[in-house]
Design a protein around this motif. Sequence first.
Motif, PDB file in Angstrom:
ATOM      1  N   SER A 132       0.844  -1.200   0.000  1.00  0.00           N
ATOM      2  CA  SER A 132       0.000   0.000   0.000  1.00  0.00           C
ATOM      3  C   SER A 132       0.874   1.243   0.000  1.00  0.00           C
ATOM      4  N   LEU A 133       0.323   2.340  -0.508  1.00  0.00           N
ATOM      5  CA  LEU A 133       0.945   3.655  -0.365  1.00  0.00           C
ATOM      6  C   LEU A 133       0.463   4.233   0.960  1.00  0.00           C
ATOM      7  N   ILE A 134       1.381   4.603   1.826  1.00  0.00           N
ATOM      8  CA  ILE A 134       1.023   5.068   3.167  1.00  0.00           C
ATOM      9  C   ILE A 134       1.247   6.568   3.277  1.00  0.00           C
ATOM     10  N   THR A 135       0.228   7.271   3.723  1.00  0.00           N
ATOM     11  CA  THR A 135       0.356   8.699   4.005  1.00  0.00           C
ATOM     12  C   THR A 135       0.140   8.935   5.491  1.00  0.00           C
ATOM     13  N   PHE A 136       0.825   9.922   6.046  1.00  0.00           N
ATOM     14  CA  PHE A 136       0.737  10.226   7.468  1.00  0.00           C
ATOM     15  C   PHE A 136      -0.314  11.312   7.688  1.00  0.00           C
ATOM     16  N   GLY A 137      -1.321  11.014   8.489  1.00  0.00           N
ATOM     17  CA  GLY A 137      -2.295  12.018   8.895  1.00  0.00           C
ATOM     18  C   GLY A 137      -2.074  12.374  10.349  1.00  0.00           C
ATOM     19  N   ILE A 138      -2.078  13.652  10.652  1.00  0.00           N
ATOM     20  CA  ILE A 138      -1.823  14.115  12.023  1.00  0.00           C
ATOM     21  C   ILE A 138      -3.153  14.392  12.722  1.00  0.00           C
ATOM     22  N   SER A 139      -3.298  13.863  13.926  1.00  0.00           N
ATOM     23  CA  SER A 139      -4.516  14.124  14.701  1.00  0.00           C
ATOM     24  C   SER A 139      -4.618  15.614  15.002  1.00  0.00           C
ATOM     25  N   PRO A 140      -5.678  16.285  14.541  1.00  0.00           N
ATOM     26  CA  PRO A 140      -5.775  17.739  14.735  1.00  0.00           C
ATOM     27  C   PRO A 140      -6.152  18.093  16.168  1.00  0.00           C
ATOM     28  N   ASN A 141      -5.623  19.216  16.635  1.00  0.00           N
ATOM     29  CA  ASN A 141      -5.983  19.697  17.978  1.00  0.00           C
ATOM     30  C   ASN A 141      -6.641  21.072  17.935  1.00  0.00           C
ATOM     31  N   ARG A 142      -6.931  21.549  16.725  1.00  0.00           N
ATOM     32  CA  ARG A 142      -7.589  22.846  16.559  1.00  0.00           C
ATOM     33  C   ARG A 142      -8.167  22.909  15.142  1.00  0.00           C
ATOM     34  N   PRO A 143      -9.104  23.798  14.892  1.00  0.00           N
ATOM     35  CA  PRO A 143      -9.670  23.939  13.537  1.00  0.00           C
ATOM     36  C   PRO A 143      -8.740  24.755  12.636  1.00  0.00           C
ATOM     37  N   GLU A 144      -7.729  24.102  12.106  1.00  0.00           N
ATOM     38  CA  GLU A 144      -6.666  24.767  11.333  1.00  0.00           C
ATOM     39  C   GLU A 144      -7.107  24.967   9.880  1.00  0.00           C
ATOM     40  N   THR A 145      -6.993  26.204   9.388  1.00  0.00           N
ATOM     41  CA  THR A 145      -7.349  26.506   7.998  1.00  0.00           C
ATOM     42  C   THR A 145      -6.140  26.506   7.067  1.00  0.00           C
ATOM     43  N   GLY A 146      -4.960  26.346   7.619  1.00  0.00           N
ATOM     44  CA  GLY A 146      -3.751  26.401   6.801  1.00  0.00           C
ATOM     45  C   GLY A 146      -3.278  25.056   6.280  1.00  0.00           C
ATOM     46  N   TYR A 147      -3.962  23.968   6.663  1.00  0.00           N
ATOM     47  CA  TYR A 147      -3.567  22.629   6.239  1.00  0.00           C
ATOM     48  C   TYR A 147      -4.645  21.993   5.370  1.00  0.00           C
ATOM     49  N   GLY A 148      -4.223  21.102   4.460  1.00  0.00           N
ATOM     50  CA  GLY A 148      -5.161  20.202   3.827  1.00  0.00           C
ATOM     51  C   GLY A 148      -5.519  19.084   4.798  1.00  0.00           C
ATOM     52  N   TYR A 149      -6.587  18.355   4.482  1.00  0.00           N
ATOM     53  CA  TYR A 149      -7.072  17.313   5.384  1.00  0.00           C
ATOM     54  C   TYR A 149      -7.228  15.987   4.640  1.00  0.00           C
ATOM     55  N   ILE A 150      -7.150  14.907   5.405  1.00  0.00           N
ATOM     56  CA  ILE A 150      -7.441  13.560   4.920  1.00  0.00           C
ATOM     57  C   ILE A 150      -8.677  13.067   5.649  1.00  0.00           C
ATOM     58  N   GLU A 151      -9.681  12.663   4.892  1.00  0.00           N
ATOM     59  CA  GLU A 151     -10.878  12.084   5.499  1.00  0.00           C
ATOM     60  C   GLU A 151     -10.692  10.569   5.558  1.00  0.00           C
ATOM     61  N   LYS A 152     -10.683  10.041   6.764  1.00  0.00           N
ATOM     62  CA  LYS A 152     -10.472   8.603   6.928  1.00  0.00           C
ATOM     63  C   LYS A 152     -11.815   7.870   6.913  1.00  0.00           C
ATOM     64  N   SER A 153     -11.749   6.570   6.565  1.00  0.00           N
ATOM     65  CA  SER A 153     -12.951   5.745   6.635  1.00  0.00           C
ATOM     66  C   SER A 153     -12.688   4.595   7.606  1.00  0.00           C
ATOM     67  N   GLU A 154     -12.940   3.354   7.209  1.00  0.00           N
ATOM     68  CA  GLU A 154     -12.848   2.274   8.186  1.00  0.00           C
ATOM     69  C   GLU A 154     -11.403   2.028   8.628  1.00  0.00           C
ATOM     70  N   GLU A 155     -11.282   1.598   9.881  1.00  0.00           N
ATOM     71  CA  GLU A 155      -9.977   1.264  10.444  1.00  0.00           C
ATOM     72  C   GLU A 155      -9.630  -0.174  10.074  1.00  0.00           C
ATOM     73  N   ILE A 156      -8.470  -0.353   9.433  1.00  0.00           N
ATOM     74  CA  ILE A 156      -8.035  -1.671   8.986  1.00  0.00           C
ATOM     75  C   ILE A 156      -7.356  -2.421  10.126  1.00  0.00           C
ATOM     76  N   SER A 157      -6.479  -1.723  10.803  1.00  0.00           N
ATOM     77  CA  SER A 157      -5.809  -2.222  11.998  1.00  0.00           C
ATOM     78  C   SER A 157      -5.503  -1.005  12.858  1.00  0.00           C
ATOM     79  N   LYS A 158      -4.914  -1.201  14.006  1.00  0.00           N
ATOM     80  CA  LYS A 158      -4.714  -0.087  14.918  1.00  0.00           C
ATOM     81  C   LYS A 158      -3.997   1.071  14.244  1.00  0.00           C
ATOM     82  N   ASP A 159      -4.682   2.220  14.192  1.00  0.00           N
ATOM     83  CA  ASP A 159      -4.159   3.482  13.655  1.00  0.00           C
ATOM     84  C   ASP A 159      -3.933   3.469  12.143  1.00  0.00           C
ATOM     85  N   ILE A 160      -4.387   2.436  11.432  1.00  0.00           N
ATOM     86  CA  ILE A 160      -4.284   2.383   9.976  1.00  0.00           C
ATOM     87  C   ILE A 160      -5.698   2.416   9.394  1.00  0.00           C
TER      88      ILE A 160
END
Length: 335
Positions: A132-160
Amino acid sequence: MKAIILAGGSGERFWPLSNSKTPKQFLKIFSNKSLLRETFERLNHKLSKDDIFVVTSEKHFINTKNDIPELSENNIILEPIARNTAPACMLATLCAKNDDIVLILPADHYIPDWINFWKTVDLAIKAAENDSLITFGISPNRPETGYGYIEKSEEISKDIFNVKSFREKPNLDTAIDFLKSNNFLWNSGMFVWKKSVFMNEMKLYNRDMYDKMNELNPKNIEKLRKIMPEVERISIDYALMEKSKNVKCIQSNFTWSDVGNWVSVRELEGYSDKKENIYLFNSKNVFIQSNKKVGIVGLENIVLIETDDGILISKEDSVQNVRNIVEQLKKEDKF
């Protein structure tokens, strides 16, 4: 594993401290080491220097060599012309063997938590070994407008997670909704993949770039000077990640910032207005970097940066627009 540092940025948002000769990756913002040097040391903590490569502009070879003198010249891949992150990722990945795992990192990110960073990398390596191609998504701690976002769907394994969509930088209301939903992560621009998988996906989803670049020797600068101007200028997200059906996202919980502008520097520094050379009256939330005495009266949410190269004064919510100034400076050959 091969680790690739992308160091081709121009640092326009950090004018007047950065300029065309000294872009952001060479700035010493948080310590007496450049952002590039800090990134190299984070990798060298676990990897041999022989497995670390830097992709940078041809004109920044000397800066890079001075910053990382222990790095072999063969491990510095030079771009004769800037073509955004997709061509840079192609050049970088060509340095690896077919079954090598490749880690891609920008040179100018702030990641002080090495322990959790490497735990996340190790998890990503295992996931990438499953093709698989793996991309790192950072858990957000604020409503940041300066970053793009990744919308995740089902969890395959822990944190993936599977990836549902990639989203552009949102307005504030949308960013608040993203945060509330708990389904969105900041798009960090860090990746892990197996070379063979990446090349196959590029062949499938960006055949033109693949055909132009797949047989290049990334160390043959003469050939690169001929080919690279013909290659599309495009980000890796647009060129591949948003098209591929083979992308997985790892949810990352280490401290991270792309150090995108002066406001982010203030936030990371825990900046205080109380500095010896700063005098405030009826003012608050003022971020100043200057070696001179500075008096501020009746202002709020202001950024003031003074160097030998120039002075920047901006409202905090407009600091991203410093690029407009840089564009004018470029036209006048003053950047």
